[in-house]
Structure formats: C-alpha cells, structure tokens
Design a protein around this motif. Structure first.
Motif, mmCIF file in Angstrom:
data_model
loop_
_atom_site.group_PDB
_atom_site.id
_atom_site.type_symbol
_atom_site.label_atom_id
_atom_site.label_comp_id
_atom_site.label_asym_id
_atom_site.label_seq_id
_atom_site.Cartn_x
_atom_site.Cartn_y
_atom_site.Cartn_z
ATOM 1 N N THR A 92 -10.121 -24.935 -65.704
ATOM 2 C CA THR A 92 -9.050 -23.977 -65.420
ATOM 3 C C THR A 92 -8.986 -22.897 -66.494
ATOM 4 O OG1 THR A 92 -7.353 -25.184 -66.671
ATOM 5 C CG2 THR A 92 -7.706 -25.832 -64.363
ATOM 6 N N GLY A 93 -8.383 -21.778 -66.120
ATOM 7 C CA GLY A 93 -8.196 -20.713 -67.092
ATOM 8 C C GLY A 93 -7.328 -21.153 -68.255
ATOM 9 N N THR A 94 -6.348 -22.007 -67.965
ATOM 10 C CA THR A 94 -5.464 -22.511 -69.019
ATOM 11 C C THR A 94 -6.241 -23.303 -70.058
ATOM 12 O OG1 THR A 94 -3.587 -22.615 -67.492
ATOM 13 C CG2 THR A 94 -3.450 -23.943 -69.502
ATOM 14 N N ALA A 95 -7.145 -24.165 -69.580
ATOM 15 C CA ALA A 95 -7.956 -24.973 -70.502
ATOM 16 C C ALA A 95 -8.863 -24.082 -71.337
ATOM 17 C CB ALA A 95 -8.785 -25.986 -69.723
ATOM 18 N N MET A 96 -9.452 -23.066 -70.701
ATOM 19 C CA MET A 96 -10.341 -22.178 -71.450
ATOM 20 C C MET A 96 -9.562 -21.372 -72.487
ATOM 21 S SD MET A 96 -13.238 -19.501 -70.098
ATOM 22 C CE MET A 96 -12.344 -17.938 -70.090
ATOM 23 N N ARG A 97 -8.360 -20.939 -72.139
ATOM 24 C CA ARG A 97 -7.545 -20.188 -73.093
ATOM 25 C C ARG A 97 -7.251 -21.026 -74.332
ATOM 26 N NH1 ARG A 97 -5.196 -18.972 -68.062
ATOM 27 N NH2 ARG A 97 -5.597 -16.794 -67.420
ATOM 28 N N GLN A 98 -6.990 -22.308 -74.118
ATOM 29 C CA GLN A 98 -6.712 -23.192 -75.246
ATOM 30 C C GLN A 98 -7.942 -23.343 -76.133
ATOM 31 O OE1 GLN A 98 -3.613 -24.537 -76.053
ATOM 32 N NE2 GLN A 98 -4.743 -24.837 -77.958
ATOM 33 N N HIS A 99 -9.121 -23.486 -75.504
ATOM 34 C CA HIS A 99 -10.364 -23.594 -76.274
ATOM 35 C C HIS A 99 -10.609 -22.321 -77.087
ATOM 36 C CE1 HIS A 99 -12.435 -27.373 -75.226
ATOM 37 N NE2 HIS A 99 -11.761 -27.314 -74.093
ATOM 38 N N PHE A 100 -10.358 -21.168 -76.487
ATOM 39 C CA PHE A 100 -10.550 -19.912 -77.199
ATOM 40 C C PHE A 100 -9.591 -19.802 -78.378
ATOM 41 C CE2 PHE A 100 -13.544 -18.485 -74.185
ATOM 42 C CZ PHE A 100 -14.068 -17.271 -74.606
ATOM 43 N N ARG A 101 -8.339 -20.179 -78.157
ATOM 44 C CA ARG A 101 -7.358 -20.132 -79.235
ATOM 45 C C ARG A 101 -7.774 -21.050 -80.385
ATOM 46 N NH1 ARG A 101 -4.012 -15.812 -79.628
ATOM 47 N NH2 ARG A 101 -3.113 -15.292 -77.599
ATOM 48 N N ASP A 102 -8.207 -22.271 -80.038
ATOM 49 C CA ASP A 102 -8.570 -23.244 -81.066
ATOM 50 C C ASP A 102 -9.813 -22.822 -81.839
ATOM 51 O OD1 ASP A 102 -6.437 -24.773 -80.252
ATOM 52 O OD2 ASP A 102 -7.641 -26.178 -79.061
ATOM 53 N N ALA A 103 -10.815 -22.297 -81.128
ATOM 54 C CA ALA A 103 -12.099 -21.992 -81.765
ATOM 55 C C ALA A 103 -12.167 -20.604 -82.368
ATOM 56 C CB ALA A 103 -13.238 -22.170 -80.753
ATOM 57 N N LEU A 104 -11.550 -19.612 -81.701
ATOM 58 C CA LEU A 104 -11.710 -18.223 -82.112
ATOM 59 C C LEU A 104 -10.423 -17.558 -82.557
ATOM 60 C CD1 LEU A 104 -14.111 -17.010 -79.259
ATOM 61 C CD2 LEU A 104 -14.704 -18.035 -81.457
ATOM 62 N N GLY A 105 -9.296 -18.166 -82.233
ATOM 63 C CA GLY A 105 -8.025 -17.585 -82.646
ATOM 64 C C GLY A 105 -7.536 -16.458 -81.759
ATOM 65 N N VAL B 145 -10.912 -14.388 -65.485
ATOM 66 C CA VAL B 145 -10.940 -15.477 -66.451
ATOM 67 C C VAL B 145 -11.019 -16.832 -65.765
ATOM 68 C CG1 VAL B 145 -9.553 -16.698 -68.200
ATOM 69 C CG2 VAL B 145 -9.787 -14.207 -68.293
ATOM 70 N N ASP B 146 -10.270 -17.021 -64.671
ATOM 71 C CA ASP B 146 -10.289 -18.318 -63.990
ATOM 72 C C ASP B 146 -11.672 -18.644 -63.435
ATOM 73 O OD1 ASP B 146 -7.657 -18.785 -64.567
ATOM 74 O OD2 ASP B 146 -6.889 -18.171 -62.607
ATOM 75 N N ARG B 147 -12.372 -17.624 -62.918
ATOM 76 C CA ARG B 147 -13.707 -17.866 -62.377
ATOM 77 C C ARG B 147 -14.687 -18.196 -63.504
ATOM 78 N NH1 ARG B 147 -16.078 -13.365 -58.538
ATOM 79 N NH2 ARG B 147 -14.271 -14.114 -57.331
ATOM 80 N N ARG C 199 -20.337 -24.323 -73.741
ATOM 81 C CA ARG C 199 -19.450 -23.736 -72.737
ATOM 82 C C ARG C 199 -18.738 -22.507 -73.295
ATOM 83 N NH1 ARG C 199 -17.489 -29.598 -70.336
ATOM 84 N NH2 ARG C 199 -18.854 -29.538 -68.493
ATOM 85 N N LEU C 200 -18.332 -22.595 -74.545
ATOM 86 C CA LEU C 200 -17.668 -21.466 -75.176
ATOM 87 C C LEU C 200 -18.626 -20.280 -75.301
ATOM 88 C CD1 LEU C 200 -14.943 -20.694 -76.563
ATOM 89 C CD2 LEU C 200 -16.025 -21.318 -78.723
ATOM 90 N N GLN C 201 -19.874 -20.568 -75.705
ATOM 91 C CA GLN C 201 -20.863 -19.492 -75.835
ATOM 92 C C GLN C 201 -21.123 -18.826 -74.483
ATOM 93 O OE1 GLN C 201 -20.878 -18.839 -79.185
ATOM 94 N NE2 GLN C 201 -23.037 -18.378 -78.889
ATOM 95 N N TYR C 202 -21.228 -19.635 -73.443
ATOM 96 C CA TYR C 202 -21.495 -19.098 -72.107
ATOM 97 C C TYR C 202 -20.318 -18.247 -71.630
ATOM 98 C CZ TYR C 202 -22.812 -18.991 -67.158
ATOM 99 O OH TYR C 202 -23.151 -18.580 -65.893
ATOM 100 N N ALA C 203 -19.099 -18.743 -71.861
ATOM 101 C CA ALA C 203 -17.912 -17.989 -71.466
ATOM 102 C C ALA C 203 -17.828 -16.668 -72.228
ATOM 103 C CB ALA C 203 -16.660 -18.826 -71.717
ATOM 104 N N ARG C 204 -18.173 -16.685 -73.498
ATOM 105 C CA ARG C 204 -18.159 -15.449 -74.287
ATOM 106 C C ARG C 204 -19.126 -14.425 -73.711
ATOM 107 N NH1 ARG C 204 -18.571 -17.317 -80.571
ATOM 108 N NH2 ARG C 204 -18.775 -15.061 -80.858
#
Length: 320
Positions: free
Chosen positions: A293-306, A282-284, A267-272
C-alpha cells in the motif's frame, strides 16, 4: 552588527565561500539595514588557491577572527586526501585559537575535519559529506557522527553535509538569529527552499553489488524479478533450496544485512527509480515495488530517507 568570519585554506571550494557571503550578506532588517558583516580571512593572508582555475586574494589574517561572532570553515581540496585527514597545520590551529570562546563555530562539508582535528567536535553530534562520514567516525570516536542529516547544531558548534547543505546550515543560523521571516526572505532572494525536508540519506545511492559467484546470486536475482509479490523469508529459503537459518547466514556474509532487510532495500531502490523516472501514482508504485500500500511505502520512505515519496519525487523529478 554580527560579524561572520570565513576561515579559508589553500584549495578552497569557492562555492562554499560564495554561499556564506551571499546568504549572510543579503540578510537585512525591516529598514533594509544589513544584519551581518561578512569577512574572509586566512591563516596566512594573500593569494589563496582554489579547486577551480582562479585564486582568491585574502588580505585579512587570523587576527580578524578575534572580533568574529560566527566563524565558518569551508572545505578544501586537502580534505579529500585520506592521508591529510586528521592533520591540522600549525598555522590553521593557531588561527582557530584566535576565535573567541563566545563565538559560534561552524563548518561546511569536509571542513568538519578541521573542527574535529582541533578538538572542537569532541562529545558533540556532527556530520559531513556522506562519503566521508565513516572516516570521520573512525578517526574521531569521541564524536557522534550522524550521516543522515543535512546539518547539526550542538551547543554552538555546527556542521553541515555536502556543499549545498551549507545553504541549509547558513539559513538555519539566520533563522536562529533573526526568525523565520528574515531567513525565508534570504532564501527567496537566492531562489532556494528555506527548509529542505529529510536529510542527506535521500541523496545516497545504495545499490547492493551482485556477484555471479555468490552462493545466493540466483535467489537474489529471482527476488528482484518478483519484488511486487508478498515474499516471505521462507519463500527465499525455498527458492535457494536451503534452510532459513542457512540462507540468513549467507545473506549476512555476502550482503552484510539479513534477507528481509536486503529485500526492503531493493524495494526502496526500485520505488525511488520509479518516482524519479515515471509519473505513476504512489499507490501503483507501492504495489509494483512490493510495499503493498501507499501508506506502507510512505512509512518506509520516512524511516529510511526522512521524506515522503511525494517530496522525494518533487526533489528528483521536479518540473519534468
């Protein structure tokens, strides 16, 4: 005046030498007076080969290191040869012994292997180019290797990731010495950001290889076609017609990670890819990639990519 000495070796990466001279060389005080004197030296002075089609004439030898306040070791071609890593020529080792105990010591990219071989990184946190971090950690278990950051600063010994991270490292040292205003002025003059968000994790492409003869290839292919759906572990196991326990074991055997971690990676690769190649909000993108949600994706990006999705898009899509 603070003296910065660059210790170069045969097979020098010229850009890394240029980074040091450009950034420290343009740092001035309010009256326009230079804050640093930058000198280049070699274990054996003379004509030094580079990875390019030109050489660099270096008249100064290791004695120049004796008066240095900061010593920086750039990468060289030999650092990229596995059989050479972990080895340090007697001349380079002797040159490093000329460095005063009070001097700050730093490396750019795989120059960290030189500091490691000299024992200067033992018990410290360090980094290098992300491709070389596993080998640095394997060769020197006494070093705390951090593969995600752009640079480290541990008790006067600093290391940086790939070539361009040398810019971040030098700006950090200037900022530490003279404050943010001067570092920002140097950055603006060089047309680079004074501080980059996140670390080198955002520059690593981590596709998970798919194999046709994999026992779970079909379920992985199916999951990739349904990333936007709220998939649970039981959904994957049901699709594979196996138990959750068996599916989890096979995923670990074939991908090295549990099923839901693999799914999060995809999912992260696809979003990137969507952030890099489209202008979708971002929400879409979060919905399409299965983050909900965009909030959930933002958290994943922060955790994985900083970094945030917006910062990631600005880096890799920019003015397109």
């Amino acid at each position: 005046m603070h003296t910065v000495a660059v210790l170069v070796r045969s097979g020098l990466l010229p850009m890394e030498l240029g980074i040091v001279h450009r950034l420290f060389g343009t740092a001035v005080d309010a009256a326009g007076r230079p804050l640093y004197a930058v000198v280049t030296c070699a274990a054996e002075p003379g004509e030094i080969s580079t990875e390019a089609d030109f050489t660099v004439n270096v008249p100064l030898g290791p004695r120049a290191l004796r008066r240095a306040d900061t010593v920086i070791v750039p990468a060289a071609v030999e650092d990229y040869r596995p059989q050479r890593r972990g080895q340090l020529s007697p001349l380079v080792r002797a040159a490093l012994e000329e460095v005063p105990e009070t001097a700050r010591l730093a490396s750019i990219c795989t120059g960290s292997f030189v500091l490691a071989a000299a024992g200067r990184l033992a018990g410290r946190r360090a980094t290098t180019h992300w491709k070389s971090c596993p080998e640095l950690a394997a060769l020197y278990p006494e070093i705390e290797v951090d593969p995600d950051v752009l640079y480290t600063d541990d008790r006067g010994v600093l290391t940086s990731a790939g070539v361009a991270a040398g810019i971040d490292l030098c700006l950090h040292m200037i900022r530490s010495d003279h404050g943010a205003d001067i570092a920002n002025t140097v950055a603006r003059g060089t047309v680079v950001p004074p501080h980059r968000e996140g670390g080198q994790a955002q520059y690593i492409d981590r596709p998970v290889p798919e194999s046709d003869d994999s026992s779970i290839a079909a379920v992985r292919a199916w999951a990739l076609e349904h990333l936007g759906e709220p998939l649970a572990l039981e959904d994957l196991a049901g699709r594979a017609a196996t138990s959750v326990r068996t599916l989890s074991r096979r995923f670990r055997q074939e991908t090295g990670v549990p099923p839901m971690q693999w799914l999060a990676q995809q999912r992260l690769q696809y979003a990137r890819r969507l952030l890099e190649r489209t202008d979708e909000p971002v929400d879409r993108i979060a919905a399409e990639a299965g983050f909900g949600t965009g909030t959930a994706m933002r958290q994943h990006f922060r955790d994985a990519l900083g970094v945030s999705p917006r910062a990631y898009r600005n880096t890799f899509r920019g003015g397109r």
